[in-house]
Design a protein around this motif. Structure first.
Motif, short mmCIF file in Angstrom:
data_model
loop_
_atom_site.label_atom_id
_atom_site.label_comp_id
_atom_site.label_asym_id
_atom_site.label_seq_id
_atom_site.Cartn_x
_atom_site.Cartn_y
_atom_site.Cartn_z
N UNK A 42 2.42 1.31 12.94
CA UNK A 42 1.85 2.63 12.64
C UNK A 42 1.09 2.65 11.31
N UNK A 43 0.14 1.73 11.14
CA UNK A 43 -0.61 1.63 9.89
C UNK A 43 -1.99 2.26 9.98
N UNK A 80 -1.93 1.63 4.71
CA UNK A 80 -1.57 0.68 3.66
C UNK A 80 -2.58 -0.46 3.68
N UNK A 81 -3.26 -0.71 2.55
CA UNK A 81 -4.21 -1.80 2.45
C UNK A 81 -3.52 -3.15 2.29
N UNK A 82 -4.32 -4.20 2.31
CA UNK A 82 -3.78 -5.57 2.27
C UNK A 82 -2.94 -5.79 1.02
N UNK A 83 -3.45 -5.45 -0.15
CA UNK A 83 -2.71 -5.69 -1.38
C UNK A 83 -1.38 -4.94 -1.40
N UNK A 122 5.79 1.11 4.37
CA UNK A 122 5.36 0.42 5.59
C UNK A 122 6.54 0.15 6.51
N UNK A 123 6.27 0.16 7.80
CA UNK A 123 7.29 -0.14 8.81
C UNK A 123 7.11 -1.60 9.23
N UNK A 124 8.11 -2.43 8.96
CA UNK A 124 8.00 -3.87 9.21
C UNK A 124 8.83 -4.30 10.42
N UNK A 125 8.30 -5.26 11.16
CA UNK A 125 9.08 -6.00 12.14
C UNK A 125 8.56 -7.42 12.16
#
Length: 231
Positions: free
Chosen positions: A32-33, A175-178, A50-53
């Motif tokens: 969901x970014x 959320x950007x790369x950095x 951020x939601x991580x998997x």
């Protein structure tokens, strides 16, 4: 002491303009970014965290070929993604330091067994089987960061059988790369060979046997994937 069987070798990804290949260590993915995708999945966009998997390296699949329709599902979805490949180690880095870890970028597809994912969510269970399976992390050749430039408004899109299904640009990421690299580095010791799938725009949908998927991000090598009948 001898091993009972030979351990699997690390999967590798071609590097544009080089004879060397990129060995993959781990695969991290962000959910969901993109605001529009969050809404189409029934969630309000947010910037809390951020939601991580994760996906196992065994899920990696080099684009450009044919894969069978995934087993155990009747509703597998495509999700076009911008992939970040790390070439340096880092732990608890700041956003200002994060881009120093990036080796390059690639087009990717996060295939999702949506029915399994949704069923697990409804019951409050982990949804690993919806995300982590063979050929679920499709990737194209990696372009070095210096050649690609700074991620910004580059177009990202996917066509299914010639019809555009997803169409956005990288600036639409929440959320950007950095920010993503810095956040992930607070939970893991990042290392060369780690991949980050940065989320998908709106327009996700089901695949079917006979489909041709074509994905592209401005400045990167495009990807194709044919879907055949299930095994």
């Amino acid at each position: 002491m001898t091993l009972l069987f030979d351990p699997p070798s690390a999967p590798v990804v071609p590097i544009v303009g080089a004879d060397t290949q990129f060995p993959v260590r781990r695969i991290f993915c962000v959910g969901r970014n993109y605001e529009a995708h969050a809404r189409e999945m029934g969630f309000a966009p947010e910037r809390e965290a951020p939601i991580w998997f994760t996906k196992s390296p065994a899920a990696l699949c080099t684009a450009g070929g044919t894969i069978p329709y995934p087993p155990g599902t009747k509703n597998c979805h495509y999700e076009m993604e911008f992939v970040v490949a790390l070439g340096s180690a880092g732990f608890r880095v700041t956003s200002a330091e994060a881009m120093d870890l990036v080796f390059g970028y690639a087009c990717g597809l996060d295939l999702t067994r949506r029915d399994l994912q949704n069923s697990a969510k409804e019951r409050g269970f982990p949804w690993d089987t919806g995300k982590d399976f063979e050929n679920a992390a499709v990737i194209g050749p990696i372009t070095r960061a210096a050649s690609f430039g700074i991620p910004g408004t580059q177009r990202i899109f996917l066509a299914q059988n010639g019809t555009i299904r997803q169409d956005a640009d990288l600036s639409e990421m929440i959320w950007g790369v950095a920010e993503l690299v810095a956040d992930l580095s607070r939970m893991y010791h990042l290392a060369p060979g780690d991949l980050i799938y940065t989320g998908t725009p709106a327009g996700v949908g089901p695949i079917a046997p006979g489909d041709l998927l074509e994905g592209s991000i401005e400045g990167l090598e495009p990807i194709t994937l044919d879907i055949s009948e299930p095994e």
